[in-house]
Design an enzyme around this catalytic site. Structure first.
Site, short mmCIF file in Angstrom:
data_model
loop_
_atom_site.label_atom_id
_atom_site.label_comp_id
_atom_site.label_asym_id
_atom_site.label_seq_id
_atom_site.Cartn_x
_atom_site.Cartn_y
_atom_site.Cartn_z
N ASP A 322 0.87 -1.17 0.00
CA ASP A 322 0.00 0.00 0.00
C ASP A 322 0.92 1.24 0.00
OD1 ASP A 322 -2.13 1.75 0.09
OD2 ASP A 322 -3.21 0.66 1.64
C1 BGC Z 1 -5.13 3.09 0.38
C2 BGC Z 1 -5.43 2.03 -0.65
C3 BGC Z 1 -5.33 2.62 -2.04
C4 BGC Z 1 -3.94 3.20 -2.21
C5 BGC Z 1 -3.67 3.77 -3.59
C6 BGC Z 1 -3.87 3.85 0.07
O1 BGC Z 1 -3.71 4.96 0.89
O2 BGC Z 1 -5.02 2.48 1.64
O3 BGC Z 1 -6.69 1.47 -0.43
O4 BGC Z 1 -5.61 1.65 -3.01
O5 BGC Z 1 -3.78 4.24 -1.27
O6 BGC Z 1 -4.29 4.99 -3.77
#
Ligand code: BGC
Length: 751
Positions: A322
């Site tokens: 993430d």
């Molecule tokens: C979130 C994810 C998301 C990723 C990309 C993160 O902050 O937890 O769910 O897919 O960002 O934007």
């Protein structure tokens, strides 16, 4: 030649000759003359051919995912608008660093034309200017529709989809989102969220399918089938991403990215099944939990990333981090001394692709780590094979952007209709005293409250922007609740600011108070108190003084506590972020053009110190004077009213040949209008070797019934469905007495 390079060479030679597509292992001669078995990777002949040509720099580049910010004019988080790609940065990132994946939109939704330009340019650099010619894998948060493309169709958020309990709708939502994402040239969506929503405080509750593993995994499977179709290379399919493996949603404090402590038994029984079902359904990728579980950051935990995900659950696809989570191993988790050390830990723990996302040092440092022997080449090859396999499956070499002119149904009326149906079915009628709803069409209504006139609150986060709060990216022509009511009922609909609401109520027959939450997601959505905003509580109390009937319309991403004002309301409607069609859907429901059929996918709590799910352990029977401790929610999981009535009859539950339970039940629409009912089958294991849950949802189906008509439904519940994770942390089925419950009826049987 050092030991590593020598291994590399021998390893590579062994692979070139091999043409199976399944797991390969290799005997690798080391400089010391020893042989060892190296676990390698699954790959097609094409992928192996590519890998044989790749340098180490190519490979670590493939494992890097950067944000579009890094190739655009401006500075990260502060790009020039409209977006302009920066040719020098494109060259540096794609050609020199050979970065294999780019994500998201630099802060706000682009038009399809902008996407076309962005995707074509990026793929041109990757395929025509980079030596390996490997296309970029572009990924995007398409969460409730293609929310980073202007004018796209926006569905209810996942908790709203779950409130419909309708698998066909979840599938449709996946299909339309895949289509519109592909219409923007993007082949990979970071969706669905498969975390189980068992903590009402968590700011991403609305991104889940609710608290029950069966409901969530059924919806997740339907959505993934819709998104990926039968063939992920289809022009209308995208690759899905299961989020966020594992244990992200139940932190101790209910706050995003704080610590979770989850016993192994609970982890297996509640949090793994959605992922297992999605893996079995063919989900292509997984994103890792940003937080830490049981004191170990998940990005560093090979027991979760390899032993559980790969060995036990059999996942063969790509695992991406993430946002910035490798970096957080240094500052937030303090298990790494610096970024390079963090990269070593995460890659060795089983990460395939690093969403860095602004840090271009990642591939350089990873290359050094491999050269220094701190990350084995076998680990790199395994990850690169997974990444290239997905690129091959998506046919990115043949058609990297797609024929974008052919997507004529993008944001079409047909798609809006599907979103409207989904929105209507997502709305829950929680209370309807004296059948005050539906309103007769000649009523004058006063529409008030902070959520009456905002399209953003109907959509929530991931709408145009990350937090979803900027109206300039709203879809043209979509209506707020107030606008939809006014468009349909003209002068009968009056409104007033909160301070003038009591006076204005004098002219109305009914007050519709639209309350709830503002938009948010992730960390900015953390709260210290689940109670509804005191100003909204005060508004309802003041309105009650007018003596006019009150309909509460709660638009929210998590169940804010309303026990103080619920008794003041004649009716309560709950919309868990119904999306762009939410205003129309609520209008239809208020005036009876749609019959509500949503059911709670979570337990709606009554008190903020009493957060407990429907399937809690033990018993609901309370002990004499200790009745305060009984299960006492505002509304139970599965609750939801209709404008018609449904009667259940003829419940039978018998042991079948495989030792499970066959259930039949007849449901009759005994009211005067057509409606849909969710038939829910609960089973209670009366005595077990560990404390059993009060009851568990074991089967469900949603049926449409005309007034006066009946349907007999059959369900088959297997022994596996009735199993629990027992004392030895193994799935266990124990024979004995079970109680099967449907509606108010129940049957006891022995298995
Ligand atoms: C979130 C994810 C998301 C990723 C990309 C993160 O902050 O937890 O769910 O897919 O960002 O934007």
């Amino acid at each position: 030649m050092n030991r590593i390079n020598f291994c590399l060479l021998v390893g590579a030679l062994l692979f070139v000759g091999c043409n199976t597509t399944k797991d390969a292992t290799a005997m690798v001669k080391t400089e010391e003359g020893m042989s060892e078995i190296v676990k390698t990777y699954s790959a097609s002949p094409f992928v192996r051919q590519q890998m044989a040509k790749m340098t180490l720099a190519d490979k670590v580049g493939e494992m890097t995912q950067l944000s579009i910010d890094v190739v655009s004019v401006g500075t990260p988080y502060n790009l020039q608008k409209p977006n302009v790609l920066d040719t020098a940065k494109l060259r540096e990132v794609l050609v020199t660093l050979k970065v294999g994946s780019i994500l998201n939109c630099g802060g706000y939704a682009y038009t399809r034309n902008e996407w076309k330009h962005i995707m074509t340019t990026i793929q041109d650099y990757a395929m025509n200017q980079k030596e390996s010619g490997i296309p970029v894998l572009y990924g995007i948060d398409a969460i409730h529709g293609t929310n980073y493309t202007r004018e796209a169709t926006l569905f209810p958020q996942q908790l709203g989809q779950a409130s419909s309990w309708n698998l066909d709708l979840a599938r449709t939502c996946g299909e339309v989102t895949a289509y519109e994402t592909k219409a923007s040239g993007i082949p990979w969506a970071f969706s669905p969220v498969l975390d189980i929503g068992r903590d009402a405080r968590w700011p991403r509750l609305w991104e889940t399918y609710g608290e029950d593993p069966l409901l969530a995994r059924s919806l997740g499977e339907a959505y993934i089938n819709g998104m990926q179709g039968d063939d992920v290379s289809d022009p209308n399919s995208v690759a899905t991403c299961m989020k966020h493996f594992l244990g992200y949603s139940v932190t101790l404090r209910g706050k995003d990215r704080t610590q979770a402590w989850i016993p192994h038994r609970q982890l297996l029984e509640y949090f793994v099944p959605t992922f297992q079902t999605a893996i079995d359904a063919g989900a292509k990728t997984v994103m890792i939990n940003s937080g830490e579980m049981n004191g170990i950051p998940v990005h560093a935990n090979s027991k979760i990333l390899v032993d559980l995900l790969r060995t036990e659950l059999g996942f063969e696809g790509l695992a991406v981090t993430d946002w910035e989570d490798i970096g957080y191993l240094v500052g937030r988790h303090r298990i790494a001394t610096d970024f390079k050390d963090a990269i070593r830990i995460a890659i060795n723990a089983g990460i395939d692709m690093a969403m860095v996302p602004m840090d271009t040092k990642f591939p350089v440092l990873l290359k050094e780590l491999v050269e220094e022997g701190a990350v084995p080449m076998s680990r790199i090859d395994e990850s690169v094979a997974r990444i290239l396999t997905l690129k091959e499956e998506l046919k990115l070499w043949d058609n990297p952007v797609g024929d974008l002119e052919s997507y004529t149904a993008f944001a079409s009326e047909e798609h809006s209709q599907k979103a409207l149906t989904a929105a209507e079915e997502s709305i829950i009628l929680a209370k309807n005293e004296n059948n005050i709803l539906p309103l007769s069409k000649d009523k004058n209504i006063l529409v008030v409250g902070p959520n009456a006139n905002s399209l953003n609150v109907l959509n929530g986060g991931w709408t145009g922007t990350w937090q979803g709060s900027d109206p300039q990216y709203n879809t043209t022509g979509k209506k707020t609740i107030l606008e939809a009511l006014q468009a349909r009922y003209g002068k009968q609909v009056i409104t007033a600011t909160d301070d003038k609401a009591v006076t204005a109520a004098g002219q109305a027959d009914v007050i519709v108070a639209c309350l709830g939450e503002k938009t948010y997601t992730e960390k900015p959505g953390d709260i210290d108190d689940l109670d509804l905003d005191p100003a909204q509580v005060a508004l309802v109390k003041a309105l009650k003084e007018t003596g006019k009937p009150i309909v509460l319309v709660m638009i929210e991403g998590r169940p804010r506590i309303i026990s103080e004002i619920e008794p003041l309301a004649d009716a309560v409607i709950v919309g868990f972020l119904p999306g762009d069609e939410g205003g129309e859907a609520i209008t239809n429901i208020l005036f009876g053009d749609a019959n509500p059929s949503g059911k709670f996918p979570i337990t709606y709590p009554k008190y903020s110190n009493d957060l407990i799910c429907y399937d809690h352990k033990g018993t609901d029977l309370v002990h004499r004077d200790f009745s305060m401790n009984g299960f006492n929610p505002q509304w139970e999981f599965g609750h939801g009213l209709s404008y018609t009535t449904f009667d259940y009859s003829g419940l039978t539950a018998v042991k079948n040949l495989k030792g499970g339970i066959d259930v039949t039940v007849t449901v009759t629409n005994s009211g005067d209008r057509a409606g849909k009912e969710v038939v829910q089958v609960y089973v209670s294991d009366l005595v077990a070797s560990i404390t059993p849950s009060v009851k568990r949802l074991r089967a469900f189906d949603k049926v449409a019934l005309e007034s006066g008509s009946s349907e007999t439904l059959s369900f088959s519940i297997s022994k596996e469905d009735l199993s629990f994770v027992g004392i030895e942390n193994e799935w266990t089925f124990e024979p004995g007495e079970f109680k099967v419950m449907v509606g108010d009826d129940e049957v006891l049987l022995n298995l």
